[in-house]
Design an enzyme around this catalytic site. Sequence first.
Site, short mmCIF file in Angstrom:
data_model
loop_
_atom_site.label_atom_id
_atom_site.label_comp_id
_atom_site.label_asym_id
_atom_site.label_seq_id
_atom_site.Cartn_x
_atom_site.Cartn_y
_atom_site.Cartn_z
N PRO A 1 0.80 -1.23 0.00
CA PRO A 1 0.00 0.00 0.00
C PRO A 1 0.83 1.29 0.00
CG PRO A 1 0.06 -0.90 2.20
CD PRO A 1 0.80 -1.87 1.31
N CYS A 2 1.48 1.54 -1.12
CA CYS A 2 2.37 2.70 -1.20
C CYS A 2 1.63 4.03 -1.04
CB CYS A 2 3.16 2.68 -2.51
SG CYS A 2 2.17 2.65 -3.99
N HIS A 3 0.31 4.02 -1.21
CA HIS A 3 -0.45 5.27 -1.02
C HIS A 3 -0.43 5.72 0.44
CE1 HIS A 3 -3.44 2.18 -0.03
NE2 HIS A 3 -4.03 3.11 0.70
#
Length: 102
Positions: free
Chosen positions: A52-54
Amino acid sequence: MNSFELIYSVVKRIPRGRVATYGQIAGLAGNPRWSRVVGYALHVNPDPATIPCHRVVNRRGEPSKAFVFGGENRQIELLEREGVVICDGHVDLEKYLWRAAQ
């Protein structure tokens, strides 16, 4: 495990509704000087559905202007969907910063 794999393993631990900073991820991955490396790794994220790079923002709580998976607005949308409030272009780090157990 290479540096990108270490970074991805840390990013996977960030819970929904929380954020971490590039520097925080770097330190947890083993080298506090890797902030830029974290950025590079997230830019080439091979599996955004499970990494989940966001949930990674800069040290001021700002989303990435160059969020690779749909731009800054997409990152904001994903964070807001998880309950993270963005006010004046910033996440309140006092409220939403992930406090990882080292």
